[in-house]
Design an enzyme around this catalytic site. Structure first.
Site, PDB file in Angstrom:
ATOM      1  N   LYS A  73     -20.089   0.446 -51.318  1.00 53.05           N
ATOM      2  CA  LYS A  73     -18.708   0.099 -51.696  1.00 53.05           C
ATOM      3  C   LYS A  73     -18.513  -1.390 -52.006  1.00 53.05           C
ATOM      4  O   LYS A  73     -17.755  -1.737 -52.892  1.00 53.05           O
ATOM      5  CB  LYS A  73     -17.737   0.547 -50.603  1.00 53.05           C
ATOM      6  CG  LYS A  73     -17.631   2.075 -50.482  1.00 53.05           C
ATOM      7  CD  LYS A  73     -16.597   2.471 -49.432  1.00 53.05           C
ATOM      8  CE  LYS A  73     -16.562   3.977 -49.245  1.00 53.05           C
ATOM      9  NZ  LYS A  73     -15.495   4.410 -48.328  1.00 53.05           N
ATOM     10  N   ASP A 109      -9.120   4.568 -50.435  1.00 56.85           N
ATOM     11  CA  ASP A 109      -9.157   4.837 -48.992  1.00 56.85           C
ATOM     12  C   ASP A 109      -7.859   4.391 -48.293  1.00 56.85           C
ATOM     13  O   ASP A 109      -7.300   5.131 -47.486  1.00 56.85           O
ATOM     14  CB  ASP A 109     -10.348   4.106 -48.340  1.00 56.85           C
ATOM     15  CG  ASP A 109     -11.677   4.770 -48.676  1.00 56.85           C
ATOM     16  OD1 ASP A 109     -11.700   5.988 -48.913  1.00 56.85           O
ATOM     17  OD2 ASP A 109     -12.691   4.056 -48.692  1.00 56.85           O
TER      18      ASP A 109
END
Ligand code: NAP
Length: 285
Positions: A73, A109
């Site tokens: 990420k 997220d």
């Protein structure tokens, strides 16, 4: 689950190392089939440090986009041609859209977590929230909670990591603290919501909390949310439920971040309520 493949079918995938355990192909292909979209979603192992060649490969192979999980990420951030606001804020990318050879990085997220809280009837604005952990998941959650108007105590075993996380908050609403029982008790007493962002309680190698008595200090009306979804009820959630707290596991975040990602990939708006119900049944099986 059946996904019809045509010559025109657009490719999506999840990358990670490891990634073969990922629920994303099941979740995304379920949504693709339910919406009748001409996409297919695959599972693609990409070793740590190999995001750059993978991105070139994905562009060349005509991928419409991909999701990223551990450990990619952060590595993806400097490789993007464009970053959305949340990816820039969080400093991590979990969703990449490829359009006309350009990679656009998103992070779903944090927003996924806020939506999962919304499903619980919790609005973060004006709340005091105790978050345990300062890893990747906790960072996305804390920065979005701050943006949503919450004051957040970030308690982490390695307190330096909590301090580093809090420095990224442009609004100054994140406050670092240690993970000592005394600290947890003191901060729990002030909290409207407790979130576990550590791996403690996760099936497999997650380890376990030594002591749950900090829950005794938490006001009874304060819900307890665990980002972990396997097991469905962690020991923390069980202990909180036994003390009369409302509880939720990480399934809400898992589902909402995936819905937001598919909306980015396809541009098709998704009814999160209806889709969430469908995904809950698929993931329970
Ligand atoms: P990570 O970056 O590795 O962070 C792990 C966190 O757990 C760190 O804060 C670490 O503290 C803490 N920790 C680990 N062992 C500990 C121990 N023995 N005592 C106290 N603290 C401990 O992991 P992550 O990606 O943020 O994931 C964290 C959890 O969230 C995982 O269980 C994962 O399954 C879950 N998650 C759920 C979703 C979802 O969709 N629901 C998405 C992402 C993650 P130190 O900094 O001191 O090491």
């Amino acid at each position: 689950m059946l996904v019809e493949l045509k010559n025109t079918t657009k490719k999506l995938c999840v990358i990670g190392d490891p990634v073969l355990h990922s629920q994303s192909p099941l979740i995304q292909n379920t949504m693709i089939a339910a919406l009748g979209l001409d996409y297919v979603y695959l599972c693609q192992p990409v070793p740590r440090g190999m995001c750059k060649p993978w991105l070139e490969c994905a562009k060349f192979a005509g991928y419409a986009g991909f999701n990223a999980t551990m450990p990619h990420k952060e590595e993806l951030v400097p490789l993007m041609d464009e970053l959305d606001r949340d990816a820039a804020l969080i400093g991590a990318v979990n969703t990449v859209c490829i359009r006309e050879g350009r990679a656009i990085g998103h992070n779903t997220d944090g927003e996924g977590f806020l939506r999962a809280l919304g499903d619980l009837g919790v609005d973060a604005a004006g709340r005091t929230i105790l978050v345990l952990g300062a890893g990747g998941a906790a960072k996305a959650v804390c920065l979005k909670l701050s943006q949503a108007g919450a004051k957040v105590f970030v308690c982490n075993r390695t307190v330096e990591k909590a301090a580093e996380l809090c420095k990224h908050d442009p609004l100054g609403r994140l406050l670092p603290a240690n993970f000592e029982l005394e600290t947890l008790c003191r901060l729990a007493a002030q909290a409207d919501l407790l979130v576990n962002g550590t791996s403690l309680g996760m099936a497999g190698t997650g380890g376990q909390f030594d002591d749950f008595t900090f829950l005794d200090a938490l006001p009874r009306e304060a819900p307890v949310v665990d980002l972990i979804y396997h097991p469905a009820e962690t020991e923390l959630l069980r202990q909180a439920r036994l003390r009369g707290h409302r509880t939720a596991n990480g399934m809400g975040l898992l589902i909402h971040q995936a819905i937001l990602a598919l909306e980015h990939f396809t541009g098709v708006p998704i009814d999160a309520g209806e889709m969430g119900k469908l995904l809950q049944t698929v993931l329970r099986d």
